[in-house]
Write a protein that holds these residues in place. Structure first.
Motif, PDB file in Angstrom:
ATOM      1  N   ASP A  61      34.624  25.186  47.087  1.00  0.00           N
ATOM      2  CA  ASP A  61      33.719  25.384  48.220  1.00  0.00           C
ATOM      3  C   ASP A  61      32.452  24.540  48.072  1.00  0.00           C
ATOM      4  O   ASP A  61      32.291  23.761  47.138  1.00  0.00           O
ATOM      5  N   ALA A  62      31.523  24.733  49.004  1.00  0.00           N
ATOM      6  CA  ALA A  62      30.274  23.955  48.977  1.00  0.00           C
ATOM      7  C   ALA A  62      29.305  24.436  47.897  1.00  0.00           C
ATOM      8  O   ALA A  62      28.513  23.664  47.379  1.00  0.00           O
ATOM      9  N   VAL A  63      29.385  25.726  47.563  1.00  0.00           N
ATOM     10  CA  VAL A  63      28.536  26.281  46.504  1.00  0.00           C
ATOM     11  C   VAL A  63      29.444  27.099  45.605  1.00  0.00           C
ATOM     12  O   VAL A  63      30.283  27.850  46.100  1.00  0.00           O
ATOM     13  N   GLY A  64      29.306  26.971  44.313  1.00  0.00           N
ATOM     14  CA  GLY A  64      30.192  27.767  43.465  1.00  0.00           C
ATOM     15  C   GLY A  64      29.720  27.900  42.035  1.00  0.00           C
ATOM     16  O   GLY A  64      29.145  26.980  41.459  1.00  0.00           O
ATOM     17  N   TYR A  65      30.003  29.079  41.506  1.00  0.00           N
ATOM     18  CA  TYR A  65      29.715  29.397  40.102  1.00  0.00           C
ATOM     19  C   TYR A  65      31.039  29.266  39.354  1.00  0.00           C
ATOM     20  O   TYR A  65      32.032  29.893  39.735  1.00  0.00           O
ATOM     21  N   VAL A  66      31.066  28.421  38.343  1.00  0.00           N
ATOM     22  CA  VAL A  66      32.318  28.155  37.626  1.00  0.00           C
ATOM     23  C   VAL A  66      32.054  28.183  36.124  1.00  0.00           C
ATOM     24  O   VAL A  66      30.907  28.111  35.681  1.00  0.00           O
ATOM     25  N   THR A  67      33.115  28.262  35.369  1.00  0.00           N
ATOM     26  CA  THR A  67      32.979  28.104  33.927  1.00  0.00           C
ATOM     27  C   THR A  67      33.954  27.035  33.476  1.00  0.00           C
ATOM     28  O   THR A  67      34.981  26.824  34.115  1.00  0.00           O
ATOM     29  N   SER A  68      33.612  26.300  32.413  1.00  0.00           N
ATOM     30  CA  SER A  68      34.416  25.172  31.944  1.00  0.00           C
ATOM     31  C   SER A  68      34.502  24.132  33.063  1.00  0.00           C
ATOM     32  O   SER A  68      33.625  24.061  33.924  1.00  0.00           O
ATOM     33  N   PRO A  77      21.995  39.019  36.393  1.00  0.00           N
ATOM     34  CA  PRO A  77      23.116  39.793  35.855  1.00  0.00           C
ATOM     35  C   PRO A  77      24.435  39.182  36.341  1.00  0.00           C
ATOM     36  O   PRO A  77      24.487  38.591  37.424  1.00  0.00           O
ATOM     37  N   ALA A  78      25.473  39.334  35.508  1.00  0.00           N
ATOM     38  CA  ALA A  78      26.773  38.737  35.831  1.00  0.00           C
ATOM     39  C   ALA A  78      27.210  39.089  37.260  1.00  0.00           C
ATOM     40  O   ALA A  78      27.754  38.250  37.984  1.00  0.00           O
ATOM     41  N   LYS A  79      26.957  40.316  37.650  1.00  0.00           N
ATOM     42  CA  LYS A  79      27.401  40.783  38.966  1.00  0.00           C
ATOM     43  C   LYS A  79      26.788  39.938  40.097  1.00  0.00           C
ATOM     44  O   LYS A  79      27.449  39.640  41.090  1.00  0.00           O
ATOM     45  N   GLU A  80      25.538  39.582  39.915  1.00  0.00           N
ATOM     46  CA  GLU A  80      24.856  38.778  40.943  1.00  0.00           C
ATOM     47  C   GLU A  80      25.408  37.356  40.971  1.00  0.00           C
ATOM     48  O   GLU A  80      25.660  36.771  42.026  1.00  0.00           O
ATOM     49  N   LYS A  81      25.599  36.778  39.780  1.00  0.00           N
ATOM     50  CA  LYS A  81      26.153  35.412  39.718  1.00  0.00           C
ATOM     51  C   LYS A  81      27.554  35.372  40.321  1.00  0.00           C
ATOM     52  O   LYS A  81      27.936  34.400  40.966  1.00  0.00           O
ATOM     53  N   MET A  82      28.301  36.475  40.084  1.00  0.00           N
ATOM     54  CA  MET A  82      29.684  36.507  40.576  1.00  0.00           C
ATOM     55  C   MET A  82      29.783  36.399  42.096  1.00  0.00           C
ATOM     56  O   MET A  82      30.836  36.057  42.628  1.00  0.00           O
ATOM     57  N   LYS A  83      28.677  36.674  42.784  1.00  0.00           N
ATOM     58  CA  LYS A  83      28.717  36.517  44.248  1.00  0.00           C
ATOM     59  C   LYS A  83      28.986  35.070  44.620  1.00  0.00           C
ATOM     60  O   LYS A  83      29.379  34.773  45.740  1.00  0.00           O
ATOM     61  N   PHE A  84      28.750  34.171  43.669  1.00  0.00           N
ATOM     62  CA  PHE A  84      28.982  32.745  43.937  1.00  0.00           C
ATOM     63  C   PHE A  84      30.217  32.227  43.217  1.00  0.00           C
ATOM     64  O   PHE A  84      30.464  31.025  43.183  1.00  0.00           O
ATOM     65  N   TYR A  85      30.993  33.144  42.638  1.00  0.00           N
ATOM     66  CA  TYR A  85      32.196  32.748  41.905  1.00  0.00           C
ATOM     67  C   TYR A  85      33.115  31.900  42.775  1.00  0.00           C
ATOM     68  O   TYR A  85      33.347  32.224  43.945  1.00  0.00           O
ATOM     69  N   ALA A  86      33.622  30.819  42.221  1.00  0.00           N
ATOM     70  CA  ALA A  86      34.410  29.905  43.052  1.00  0.00           C
ATOM     71  C   ALA A  86      35.740  29.509  42.427  1.00  0.00           C
ATOM     72  O   ALA A  86      36.378  28.574  42.894  1.00  0.00           O
ATOM     73  N   GLY A  87      36.185  30.169  41.365  1.00  0.00           N
ATOM     74  CA  GLY A  87      37.428  29.731  40.730  1.00  0.00           C
ATOM     75  C   GLY A  87      37.250  28.286  40.310  1.00  0.00           C
ATOM     76  O   GLY A  87      36.219  27.902  39.793  1.00  0.00           O
ATOM     77  N   ASP A  88      38.232  27.464  40.557  1.00  0.00           N
ATOM     78  CA  ASP A  88      38.053  26.032  40.300  1.00  0.00           C
ATOM     79  C   ASP A  88      37.269  25.455  41.464  1.00  0.00           C
ATOM     80  O   ASP A  88      37.261  25.999  42.553  1.00  0.00           O
ATOM     81  N   HIS A  89      36.614  24.320  41.212  1.00  0.00           N
ATOM     82  CA  HIS A  89      35.720  23.734  42.215  1.00  0.00           C
ATOM     83  C   HIS A  89      36.396  23.624  43.583  1.00  0.00           C
ATOM     84  O   HIS A  89      37.433  23.041  43.708  1.00  0.00           O
TER      85      HIS A  89
END
Ligand code: OGA
Ligand code: NI
Length: 359
Positions: free
Chosen positions: A127-134, A113-125
């Motif tokens: 941090d060491a681990v990150g969920y990004v779009t585009s 679910p989006a909420k779970e993925k958002m725990k890794f949200y990183a804005g623009d690249h």
């Protein structure tokens, strides 16, 4: 106001509150049209009818590296680098079970679910681990049709980012990146050997691979693939990229001014030369522009692993490739500065190399 029915041409401010992965946008609204801020200007669209589907990029069997055919394989690698800058490898030593475990983990992530993925949200690249779009949403006027999770390990700065990877993919990522790295080391040696740099000299002259990153790219099915791209044309800024793609396909390389499809081959890995090899060889081998198109019927996934020097490594053409007839085409640059420049601008063909062009 429905984002899909009357979209804004401006990128939304990049905060977690308004983050919207393209996957969520597609899933939530049964999207019929490509939103305006994903529509590329006319001259930057993919023009599918002009893409070549019949020129196969080289497929190299690496089992020969270990037996009496080493010379021949090195020659094949050299030719592939010269002609294409891209090739596929089979019998590469990256175990199928390890690859499959990573695919499974990647699917698992994008099904969260989006909420779970958002725990890794990183804005623009960052941090060491990150969920990004585009790619870099805060500086792009047109977005790319992909969401990604990146995992980064850079012993020269931030240490082992894989330790912070989500638990369900941590082990798989550590194992895969380890095997991919062994392959990348072997291929870098082979690529320079094909230019006459034997192993002793390679050890002495070449900057070591250090920074490793893996991208889990998810490209949702797209209502109109003619208007947008999964990834716009670019060359990879590091030394070498090793990519696995699923059976959907969509990766294309620019060869003689024509976009050529890199057809998925079961069990093969796609290799491409990065900008650092172009700089080190003073242009003997060149990085190649590539992109990924979207698919109307199916979502696609790819997992590229990028291998680069340490951020403090100073990269310049190796002395052996520079002489009176071949003056240095590039100035010496700290790899970290090159990389920072790459990530500070939207993807734009091979223009990041201008950053290091000799005056
Ligand atoms: C990249 C890239 C291509 C693909 O992420 O740098 O080129 O097929 N991806 O996903
Ligand atoms: Ni790339």
């Amino acid at each position: 106001m429905g984002f899909t029915s009357f979209p804004s041409a401006q990128p939304p401010a990049d905060s977690a509150n308004c983050f919207q992965g393209i996957q969520e946008l597609v899933d939530a609204s049964c999207l019929q049209h490509v939103p305006l801020n994903y529509i590329r200007p006319l001259h930057k669209r993919p023009f599918h009818s002009q893409v070549c589907h019949s020129r196969p990029i080289p497929i190299i069997d690496l089992s020969g590296l270990l037996d009496g055919r080493r010379r021949q394989v090195i020659e094949e690698i050299g030719l592939a680098c010269e002609d294409w800058g891209f090739f596929q490898v089979i019998n590469h030593g990256v175990c199928r079970t390890v690859r499959e475990r990573m695919w499974k983990a990647a699917y698992e992530f994008f099904e969260l679910p989006a909420k779970e993925k958002m725990k890794f949200y990183a804005g623009d690249h960052g941090d060491a681990v990150g969920y990004v779009t585009s790619f870099q949403r805060s500086i792009e006027s047109v977005f790319e049709w992909r969401d990604s999770l990146y995992l980064r390990r850079d012993p020269s700065t931030s240490g082992d980012g894989l330790k912070k990877a989500p638990a369900f993919c941590r082990e798989a990522a550590i194992e895969l990146l380890g095997q991919m790295r062994a392959l990348a080391d072997q291929l870098c040696g082979a690529i320079f050997e094909s230019q006459g740099v034997e192993s002793d000299a390679f050890e002495r002259e070449m900057p070591k691979l250090c920074k490793e990153s893996m991208l889990l790219n998810y490209y949702p099915a797209c209502p109109d693939p003619s208007l947008t791209l999964g990834v716009g044309g670019h060359s990879d800024p590091g030394m070498l990229t090793v990519l696995m793609q699923d059976e959907v396909g969509g990766l294309q390389v620019l060869k003689d001014d024509e976009w050529v499809e890199v057809k998925p081959v079961p069990d093969a890995l796609v290799i491409n030369v990065g900008d650092q090899i172009q700089i080190l060889t003073n242009g003997r081998y060149t990085s190649v522009e590539h992109r990924a198109v979207t698919n109307a019927g199916k979502a696609r996934m790819s997992i590229p692993c990028f291998f680069s020097p340490a951020v403090d490594a100073r990269i310049a053409p190796l002395a052996r490739f520079v002489n009176e007839k071949n003056p240095a085409l590039y100035r010496e640059t700290r790899f970290g500065d090159y990389s920072k420049n790459f990530f500070s601008r939207p993807l734009d063909s091979k223009s990041n190399l201008d950053f290091v062009a000799s005056a």
